[in-house]
Design a protein around this motif. Structure first.
Motif, PDB file in Angstrom:
ATOM      1  N   VAL A 263       0.847  -1.204   0.000  1.00 16.23           N
ATOM      2  CA  VAL A 263       0.000   0.000   0.000  1.00 16.23           C
ATOM      3  C   VAL A 263       0.885   1.257   0.000  1.00 16.23           C
ATOM      4  N   GLY A 264       1.935   1.240   0.824  1.00 16.22           N
ATOM      5  CA  GLY A 264       2.840   2.393   0.894  1.00 16.22           C
ATOM      6  C   GLY A 264       3.482   2.663  -0.460  1.00 16.22           C
ATOM      7  N   GLN A 265       3.836   1.602  -1.147  1.00 12.58           N
ATOM      8  CA  GLN A 265       4.438   1.765  -2.466  1.00 12.58           C
ATOM      9  C   GLN A 265       3.411   2.348  -3.443  1.00 12.58           C
ATOM     10  N   GLY A 266       2.166   1.860  -3.323  1.00 10.08           N
ATOM     11  CA  GLY A 266       1.093   2.397  -4.168  1.00 10.08           C
ATOM     12  C   GLY A 266       0.856   3.878  -3.904  1.00 10.08           C
ATOM     13  N   LEU A 267       1.116   4.303  -2.686  1.00  8.70           N
ATOM     14  CA  LEU A 267       0.956   5.720  -2.341  1.00  8.70           C
ATOM     15  C   LEU A 267       2.112   6.568  -2.869  1.00  8.70           C
ATOM     16  N   GLY A 268       3.163   5.901  -3.321  1.00  4.58           N
ATOM     17  CA  GLY A 268       4.334   6.629  -3.826  1.00  4.58           C
ATOM     18  C   GLY A 268       5.253   7.117  -2.716  1.00  4.58           C
ATOM     19  N   LEU A 269       5.226   6.442  -1.561  1.00  2.05           N
ATOM     20  CA  LEU A 269       6.117   6.859  -0.472  1.00  2.05           C
ATOM     21  C   LEU A 269       7.569   6.703  -0.898  1.00  2.05           C
ATOM     22  N   PRO A 270       8.417   7.646  -0.538  1.00  4.38           N
ATOM     23  CA  PRO A 270       9.842   7.467  -0.819  1.00  4.38           C
ATOM     24  C   PRO A 270      10.406   6.280  -0.029  1.00  4.38           C
ATOM     25  N   ARG A 271      11.522   5.764  -0.533  1.00  8.68           N
ATOM     26  CA  ARG A 271      12.076   4.539   0.029  1.00  8.68           C
ATOM     27  C   ARG A 271      12.283   4.626   1.542  1.00  8.68           C
ATOM     28  N   ARG A 272      12.753   5.773   2.025  1.00  9.11           N
ATOM     29  CA  ARG A 272      13.032   5.894   3.455  1.00  9.11           C
ATOM     30  C   ARG A 272      11.758   5.712   4.279  1.00  9.11           C
ATOM     31  N   ASP A 273      10.669   6.342   3.822  1.00 10.41           N
ATOM     32  CA  ASP A 273       9.393   6.214   4.539  1.00 10.41           C
ATOM     33  C   ASP A 273       8.833   4.809   4.421  1.00 10.41           C
ATOM     34  N   LEU A 274       9.047   4.219   3.229  1.00 11.85           N
ATOM     35  CA  LEU A 274       8.569   2.849   3.021  1.00 11.85           C
ATOM     36  C   LEU A 274       9.259   1.901   4.012  1.00 11.85           C
ATOM     37  N   ALA A 275      10.546   2.116   4.225  1.00 13.11           N
ATOM     38  CA  ALA A 275      11.290   1.287   5.175  1.00 13.11           C
ATOM     39  C   ALA A 275      10.773   1.503   6.595  1.00 13.11           C
ATOM     40  N   ASP A 276      10.510   2.748   6.966  1.00 10.61           N
ATOM     41  CA  ASP A 276       9.969   3.025   8.307  1.00 10.61           C
ATOM     42  C   ASP A 276       8.616   2.347   8.491  1.00 10.61           C
ATOM     43  N   LEU A 277       7.790   2.437   7.438  1.00  6.88           N
ATOM     44  CA  LEU A 277       6.469   1.800   7.503  1.00  6.88           C
ATOM     45  C   LEU A 277       6.617   0.289   7.688  1.00  6.88           C
ATOM     46  N   GLU A 329      13.603   9.065  15.451  1.00  9.84           N
ATOM     47  CA  GLU A 329      12.369   9.335  14.700  1.00  9.84           C
ATOM     48  C   GLU A 329      11.674   8.017  14.368  1.00  9.84           C
ATOM     49  N   LEU A 330      12.497   7.010  14.010  1.00 12.21           N
ATOM     50  CA  LEU A 330      11.933   5.705  13.673  1.00 12.21           C
ATOM     51  C   LEU A 330      11.241   5.077  14.881  1.00 12.21           C
ATOM     52  N   ALA A 331      11.894   5.155  16.043  1.00  7.90           N
ATOM     53  CA  ALA A 331      11.311   4.548  17.245  1.00  7.90           C
ATOM     54  C   ALA A 331       9.953   5.181  17.566  1.00  7.90           C
ATOM     55  N   ILE A 332       9.846   6.476  17.324  1.00  4.45           N
ATOM     56  CA  ILE A 332       8.576   7.166  17.619  1.00  4.45           C
ATOM     57  C   ILE A 332       7.489   6.716  16.630  1.00  4.45           C
ATOM     58  N   LYS A 333       7.867   6.591  15.361  1.00  2.00           N
ATOM     59  CA  LYS A 333       6.893   6.116  14.366  1.00  2.00           C
ATOM     60  C   LYS A 333       6.409   4.711  14.717  1.00  2.00           C
ATOM     61  N   VAL A 334       7.357   3.841  15.102  1.00  2.00           N
ATOM     62  CA  VAL A 334       7.012   2.458  15.446  1.00  2.00           C
ATOM     63  C   VAL A 334       6.089   2.439  16.672  1.00  2.00           C
ATOM     64  N   MET A 335       6.420   3.281  17.624  1.00  2.00           N
ATOM     65  CA  MET A 335       5.628   3.340  18.857  1.00  2.00           C
ATOM     66  C   MET A 335       4.195   3.793  18.542  1.00  2.00           C
ATOM     67  N   LEU A 336       4.077   4.797  17.685  1.00  2.00           N
ATOM     68  CA  LEU A 336       2.737   5.314  17.359  1.00  2.00           C
ATOM     69  C   LEU A 336       1.892   4.261  16.639  1.00  2.00           C
ATOM     70  N   VAL A 337       2.507   3.533  15.714  1.00  2.00           N
ATOM     71  CA  VAL A 337       1.752   2.485  15.002  1.00  2.00           C
ATOM     72  C   VAL A 337       1.328   1.404  15.997  1.00  2.00           C
ATOM     73  N   GLY A 338       2.217   1.044  16.904  1.00  3.22           N
ATOM     74  CA  GLY A 338       1.867   0.057  17.935  1.00  3.22           C
ATOM     75  C   GLY A 338       0.668   0.529  18.746  1.00  3.22           C
ATOM     76  N   ALA A 339       0.683   1.799  19.125  1.00  2.00           N
ATOM     77  CA  ALA A 339      -0.401   2.317  19.977  1.00  2.00           C
ATOM     78  C   ALA A 339      -1.707   2.465  19.214  1.00  2.00           C
ATOM     79  N   GLU A 340      -1.628   2.803  17.907  1.00  2.00           N
ATOM     80  CA  GLU A 340      -2.848   3.202  17.180  1.00  2.00           C
ATOM     81  C   GLU A 340      -3.421   2.138  16.251  1.00  2.00           C
ATOM     82  N   HIS A 341      -2.798   0.957  16.164  1.00  2.00           N
ATOM     83  CA  HIS A 341      -3.226   0.063  15.087  1.00  2.00           C
ATOM     84  C   HIS A 341      -4.581  -0.587  15.330  1.00  2.00           C
ATOM     85  N   HIS A 342      -5.122  -0.503  16.545  1.00  2.00           N
ATOM     86  CA  HIS A 342      -6.494  -1.010  16.745  1.00  2.00           C
ATOM     87  C   HIS A 342      -7.505   0.119  16.861  1.00  2.00           C
ATOM     88  N   LEU A 343      -7.048   1.351  16.610  1.00  2.65           N
ATOM     89  CA  LEU A 343      -8.017   2.439  16.499  1.00  2.65           C
ATOM     90  C   LEU A 343      -8.693   2.311  15.151  1.00  2.65           C
TER      91      LEU A 343
END
Ligand code: FE2
Ligand code: FE2
Length: 504
Positions: A263-277, A329-343
């Motif tokens: 999905v991230g690739q379909g959105l055209g995310l740059p490689r760095r963001d795709l890796a974080d995702l 920055e990566l740790a914060i992104k990972v933490m947020l996805v962990g917290a929000e993925h059942h919202l």
């Protein structure tokens, strides 16, 4: 003779009709592409000669799709390859090969990939845009740089779709001496997938023991997956549909990682963001290491106490990541996805963070991928599990409420309305199993299937077939309806394993 008309230039200036040695469609494709680019540049799209070249190119693209599968022209070192086969610089194609090679080098791209069946309008748009590709790529890179915060590299990192029906491919990083074939890409995708599976197992175990999330290591894992995603998205989606060969948690996190990155690739995310995702998706359920196995693997219904333990995993994971993941920055992104993925998209779900809390983009992607995989995975432990197509229907019915509708549209465009692992009845009356998602988002009901035939008391596997659309398509090879494997005694996972794990 294809697309020939009486007003074409004399044979001396028209090499299109010259026979190509060996009856191979590959050089014919290079020649017809070059010839159409030239004619468009010289005469414009209204000219009857240009229309003839467009029609010839369209037919050659479709022929190439029939003969070779995916249609790609790529450069690797000093060579041009068409769908894995190197084009020898014979006199009839030498000029075409040299010009295309020089153009791709100048543009800093690896090549082109076409959707088939090819649409005349799409071909015309591509040929018209061809002399301006440099400008279009420049605009694309600048937009990515400002909007996505990504690298404004000269060369794209992932395929980009500037124009409908054709993707611009990144430069191949492999050796220049031989072009990779589809089989090479498939083998590499399989290797990457199992490396990711083994890696995910290690990450979860290591985290359970040491409480240290190895974000850097997992980033390396995910980069390998992005390379495979670029070349072999279909294989990764196929592998991610197999549910029965590993323990649920590891394979679930890898499946969610693959689906999210698609999905991230379909959105055209740059490689760095795709890796974080990808890393965030791998770690989304890390809080489950604190949930007792008795609850995690409990067959049947969970009690309300079990549920409250289960529902603690998003915040438990986020808490651990805050404590032990560092403040990158990566740790914060990972933490947020962990917290929000059942919202949920409308603010419901858990943990209760209030309606004004906006679920982030990564968490919205991961939550759709998570729901899809968790529901389809039910086939290994529920007597009558959901079928992949019924899961997609459920998700569409809940778009705007549970799921971000725009992301869901993208998701369905990638996995199709009948995702890999769906059993379908065709108009011909035959049963078939979906083994590969549709090649384009416009063809969500036209995946690739393996036909099944009943022999006494068991199913025998027939050939593969892409359920193509378009005017020439056989109406018997359209999907009539989805079926439940339980009603027909079909073992979905063993067929998928045969397709993706055993075939060369
Ligand atoms: Fe979860
Ligand atoms: Fe999950």
């Amino acid at each position: 003779m294809r697309g020939r008309d009486s007003t074409e230039p004399p044979a001396s200036s028209d090499r299109r009709a010259a026979p190509i040695s060996g009856g191979d469609v590959r050089p014919a494709l290079v020649r017809d592409l070059f010839s159409a680019i030239q004619m468009m540049r010289l005469r414009g799209k209204e000219d009857v000669r240009t229309r003839g070249r467009v029609s010839a190119l369209r037919q050659t693209l479709d022929q190439a799709a029939r003969d070779l599968g995916r249609v790609r022209i790529v450069r690797s070192g000093p060579y041009v390859f068409v769908s894995g086969g190197r084009i020898r610089p014979l006199p009839e194609v030498r000029m075409a090969v040299q010009t295309l090679l020089a153009d791709m080098e100048r543009l800093g791209i690896g090549g082109f990939e076409w959707d088939t069946p090819a649409e005349a309008n799409g071909i015309v748009a591509f040929l018209e845009a061809y002399p301006r590709l440099d400008d279009l790529l420049c605009v694309h890179r600048t937009r990515l740089h400002f909007e996505g915060g990504g690298d404004a590299d000269r060369s794209p990192a992932v395929p980009i779709e500037l124009l409908p029906g054709v993707r611009i491919l990144p430069v191949l990083s492999g050796p220049a001496s031989g072009g990779p074939t589809d089989a090479d890409y498939r083998t590499e995708a399989r290797r990457t997938f199992f490396r990711a599976l083994a890696g995910a197992r290690h990450l979860v175990r290591h985290f359970a023991r040491q409480h240290v999330p190895e974000l850097r290591k997992s980033r390396a894992l995910v980069h390998g997956m992005i390379d495979s995603l670029v070349n072999e998205e279909y294989s990764l989606l196929g592998l991610a549909a197999i549910q029965n060969f590993d323990q649920y948690t590891f394979q679930h996190s890898v499946h969610v990682c693959v689906l999210s990155m698609v999905v991230g690739q379909g959105l055209g995310l740059p490689r760095r963001d795709l890796a974080d995702l990808g890393v965030a998706a791998l770690f989304h359920d890390i809080g489950k290491v604190g949930v007792p196995k008795g609850v995690l693997l409990k067959p049947g219904r969970l009690s309300s106490r079990d549920w409250s333990v289960m529902r603690s995993h998003p915040l438990a994971g986020a808490r651990e990541l805050i404590l032990f993941g560092g403040a990158s920055e990566l740790a914060i992104k990972v933490m947020l996805v962990g917290a929000e993925h059942h919202l949920r998209f409308d603010g419901s779900g858990y943990p209760a963070l209030g309606r004004e809390w906006n679920q982030g983009l990564f968490a919205r992607i991961v939550s759709a991928a998570d729901c899809f995989d968790a529901m389809t995975a039910s086939r290994v432990y529920v007597a009558r599990p959901f079928t992949p197509d019924s899961v997609v229907r459920y998700m569409i019915e809940n778009a705007g409420r549970l799921f971000d509708p725009d992301l869901l549209r993208l998701f369905v465009g990638k996995v199709g309305l009948f995702p890999v692992g769906s059993l379908v009845r065709l108009e011909s009356g035959e049963l078939a199993l979906v083994i590969e998602p549709p090649r384009t988002s416009g063809e969500v009901v036209r995946p690739r299937v393996r036909l099944l035939s009943r022999r006494l008391d068991r199913w025998e596997l027939g050939g593969d077939r892409t359920l193509a659309g378009g005017p020439g398509a056989d109406p018997a090879y359209r999907i009539q309806a989805g079926c439940h494997p339980g009603d027909h005694g079909v073992d979905v996972d063993s067929i998928l394993a045969e397709v993706y794990l055993e075939a060369g």
